[in-house]
Write a protein that holds these residues in place. Structure first.
Motif, PDB file in Angstrom:
ATOM      1  N   THR A  36     -93.621 -37.401 -99.215  1.00 41.17           N
ATOM      2  CA  THR A  36     -93.567 -36.497-100.361  1.00 41.17           C
ATOM      3  C   THR A  36     -93.490 -35.051 -99.906  1.00 41.17           C
ATOM      4  OG1 THR A  36     -94.854 -38.042-101.737  1.00 41.17           O
ATOM      5  CG2 THR A  36     -94.759 -35.750-102.455  1.00 41.17           C
ATOM      6  N   GLY A  37     -94.351 -34.689 -98.936  1.00 41.09           N
ATOM      7  CA  GLY A  37     -94.371 -33.322 -98.434  1.00 41.09           C
ATOM      8  C   GLY A  37     -93.070 -32.916 -97.770  1.00 41.09           C
ATOM      9  N   THR A  38     -92.516 -33.813 -96.978  1.00 40.57           N
ATOM     10  CA  THR A  38     -91.255 -33.525 -96.283  1.00 40.57           C
ATOM     11  C   THR A  38     -90.129 -33.276 -97.279  1.00 40.57           C
ATOM     12  OG1 THR A  38     -91.909 -34.863 -94.370  1.00 40.57           O
ATOM     13  CG2 THR A  38     -89.568 -34.407 -94.645  1.00 40.57           C
ATOM     14  N   ASN A  39     -90.048 -34.141 -98.296  1.00 40.95           N
ATOM     15  CA  ASN A  39     -89.010 -33.983 -99.323  1.00 40.95           C
ATOM     16  C   ASN A  39     -89.217 -32.707-100.137  1.00 40.95           C
ATOM     17  OD1 ASN A  39     -87.896 -36.422 -98.517  1.00 40.95           O
ATOM     18  ND2 ASN A  39     -88.901 -37.610-100.119  1.00 40.95           N
ATOM     19  N   LEU A  40     -90.486 -32.457-100.481  1.00 39.43           N
ATOM     20  CA  LEU A  40     -90.823 -31.289-101.292  1.00 39.43           C
ATOM     21  C   LEU A  40     -90.493 -29.983-100.571  1.00 39.43           C
ATOM     22  CD1 LEU A  40     -92.272 -29.967-103.772  1.00 39.43           C
ATOM     23  CD2 LEU A  40     -94.391 -30.157-102.444  1.00 39.43           C
ATOM     24  N   PHE A  41     -91.049 -29.820 -99.360  1.00 42.65           N
ATOM     25  CA  PHE A  41     -90.842 -28.576 -98.624  1.00 42.65           C
ATOM     26  C   PHE A  41     -89.386 -28.409 -98.180  1.00 42.65           C
ATOM     27  CE2 PHE A  41     -95.506 -29.187 -97.829  1.00 42.65           C
ATOM     28  CZ  PHE A  41     -95.912 -28.085 -98.580  1.00 42.65           C
ATOM     29  N   ARG A  59     -90.525 -25.164-110.757  1.00 42.91           N
ATOM     30  CA  ARG A  59     -91.181 -26.172-111.604  1.00 42.91           C
ATOM     31  C   ARG A  59     -90.372 -27.468-111.608  1.00 42.91           C
ATOM     32  NH1 ARG A  59     -93.749 -23.488-117.087  1.00 42.91           N
ATOM     33  NH2 ARG A  59     -94.504 -21.548-116.176  1.00 42.91           N
ATOM     34  N   ASN A  60     -89.058 -27.327-111.639  1.00 42.16           N
ATOM     35  CA  ASN A  60     -88.208 -28.521-111.613  1.00 42.16           C
ATOM     36  C   ASN A  60     -88.380 -29.291-110.309  1.00 42.16           C
ATOM     37  OD1 ASN A  60     -87.164 -27.750-114.110  1.00 42.16           O
ATOM     38  ND2 ASN A  60     -85.416 -26.682-113.209  1.00 42.16           N
ATOM     39  N   ILE A  61     -88.517 -28.550-109.209  1.00 41.91           N
ATOM     40  CA  ILE A  61     -88.707 -29.187-107.907  1.00 41.91           C
ATOM     41  C   ILE A  61     -90.046 -29.919-107.861  1.00 41.91           C
ATOM     42  CG2 ILE A  61     -89.041 -28.750-105.439  1.00 41.91           C
ATOM     43  CD1 ILE A  61     -87.062 -26.424-105.712  1.00 41.91           C
ATOM     44  N   VAL A  62     -91.084 -29.257-108.379  1.00 39.92           N
ATOM     45  CA  VAL A  62     -92.415 -29.870-108.423  1.00 39.92           C
ATOM     46  C   VAL A  62     -92.387 -31.125-109.292  1.00 39.92           C
ATOM     47  CG1 VAL A  62     -94.781 -29.565-109.271  1.00 39.92           C
ATOM     48  CG2 VAL A  62     -93.691 -27.752-107.943  1.00 39.92           C
ATOM     49  N   GLU A  63     -91.720 -31.028-110.422  1.00 43.43           N
ATOM     50  CA  GLU A  63     -91.598 -32.171-111.347  1.00 43.43           C
ATOM     51  C   GLU A  63     -90.919 -33.356-110.658  1.00 43.43           C
ATOM     52  OE1 GLU A  63     -91.909 -34.289-114.714  1.00 43.43           O
ATOM     53  OE2 GLU A  63     -91.978 -32.164-115.206  1.00 43.43           O
ATOM     54  N   MET A  67     -94.778 -34.494-108.518  1.00 44.76           N
ATOM     55  CA  MET A  67     -95.561 -35.151-109.571  1.00 44.76           C
ATOM     56  C   MET A  67     -95.562 -36.682-109.511  1.00 44.76           C
ATOM     57  SD  MET A  67     -97.154 -32.757-110.905  1.00 44.76           S
ATOM     58  CE  MET A  67     -98.013 -33.704-112.173  1.00 44.76           C
ATOM     59  N   PRO A  68     -94.478 -37.337-109.044  1.00 44.66           N
ATOM     60  CA  PRO A  68     -94.559 -38.796-108.926  1.00 44.66           C
ATOM     61  C   PRO A  68     -95.667 -39.263-107.977  1.00 44.66           C
ATOM     62  CG  PRO A  68     -92.275 -38.106-108.883  1.00 44.66           C
ATOM     63  CD  PRO A  68     -93.103 -36.852-108.783  1.00 44.66           C
ATOM     64  N   TYR A 102    -100.069 -28.420-116.920  1.00 44.79           N
ATOM     65  CA  TYR A 102    -100.829 -27.352-116.270  1.00 44.79           C
ATOM     66  C   TYR A 102    -100.723 -27.477-114.747  1.00 44.79           C
ATOM     67  CZ  TYR A 102    -104.801 -24.785-114.423  1.00 44.79           C
ATOM     68  OH  TYR A 102    -105.589 -23.941-113.672  1.00 44.79           O
ATOM     69  N   LEU A 103    -100.823 -28.706-114.241  1.00 45.06           N
ATOM     70  CA  LEU A 103    -100.731 -28.934-112.796  1.00 45.06           C
ATOM     71  C   LEU A 103     -99.341 -28.566-112.263  1.00 45.06           C
ATOM     72  CD1 LEU A 103    -102.673 -32.299-112.391  1.00 45.06           C
ATOM     73  CD2 LEU A 103    -103.394 -30.042-111.599  1.00 45.06           C
ATOM     74  N   ILE A 104     -98.307 -28.889-113.034  1.00 45.62           N
ATOM     75  CA  ILE A 104     -96.947 -28.525-112.617  1.00 45.62           C
ATOM     76  C   ILE A 104     -96.860 -27.014-112.441  1.00 45.62           C
ATOM     77  CG2 ILE A 104     -94.528 -28.380-113.362  1.00 45.62           C
ATOM     78  CD1 ILE A 104     -94.912 -31.103-114.718  1.00 45.62           C
ATOM     79  N   ARG A 105     -97.372 -26.273-113.400  1.00 48.36           N
ATOM     80  CA  ARG A 105     -97.334 -24.811-113.331  1.00 48.36           C
ATOM     81  C   ARG A 105     -98.168 -24.296-112.158  1.00 48.36           C
ATOM     82  NH1 ARG A 105    -100.434 -20.587-114.573  1.00 48.36           N
ATOM     83  NH2 ARG A 105     -99.480 -18.664-115.366  1.00 48.36           N
TER      84      ARG A 105
END
Length: 203
Positions: A36-41, A59-63, A67-68, A102-105
């Motif tokens: 998850t971290g590798t894909n996210l960053f 926010r779209n990236i976090v979503e 978030m999954p 709230y967590l997404i933000r």
């Protein structure tokens, strides 16, 4: 013939469910976090110019990427604490939804500070029968001291999936801090008002 087909279908479904369960069980919390971290960053790094122009892209990236892997329902229930049994199912549902946004933000805002630093994940360890594990992570920047983070991961006993429910940054639990803050507001204003407040903050 119908009976034979029904039995065959049932067997296929049973095998599929068993394979899915085994596959889910084999994915360790360390692997879930690292993937998850590798894909996210990686996506954040590749979207820096776009994020600078349109901050909402974060926010779209976090979503999509983070978030999954977040157990926001469990986190919301932890925040509610003793209030969980005092409210209706509909109130719980609304609070969970508000907590999710709230967590997404919150995560999107925190991740705007990331600009292609090195992220080091703790090496994998046996989890045994544990359902909750804490995994250390470091964000290394040559211009300042490393940022120490610990992700608390929980294994769902039904799906066997590991998801994060809390992040501890430099010794401070974000979940505990939010629980301490919101429990007082819930006691004073009620869970419905707090749900509305969380939802409005997330906009």
């Amino acid at each position: 013939m119908r009976t034979i087909v029904s039995l065959a279908s049932a067997a296929i479904i049973a095998v599929s469910l068993f394979v899915s369960s085994v596959a889910a069980e084999e994915i360790s919390p360390y692997k879930v976090l690292e993937t998850t971290g590798t894909n996210l960053f990686g996506r954040i790094s590749n979207s820096q110019k776009e994020i600078e122009k349109f901050p909402e892209v974060m926010r779209n990236i976090v979503e999509d990427e983070l978030m999954p892997a977040i157990d926001y329902k469990y986190a919301a229930y932890r925040v509610l604490g003793k209030n969980l049994k005092k409210i209706t199912k509909e109130q719980r549902k609304k609070f969970v939804e508000s907590m999710r946004y709230y967590l997404i933000r919150t995560y999107a805002k925190a991740l705007t500070q990331y600009s292609d630093q090195q992220v080091v994940f703790e090496p994998e360890k046996p989890t045994g029968k544990k359902r909750i594990v804490a995994i250390s992570t470091q964000i290394i920047d040559s211009s300042r001291p490393p940022i120490e983070m610990v992700f608390k991961m929980r294994k769902n006993k039904k799906t066997l999936q590991w998801k994060a429910f809390d992040m501890v940054v430099e010794g401070i639990s974000l979940l505990d801090a939010k629980q301490a803050e919101l429990s007082k507001r819930i006691a004073k204003h009620g869970v419905d008002q707090v749900s509305l407040e969380l939802a409005s903050i997330a906009k």
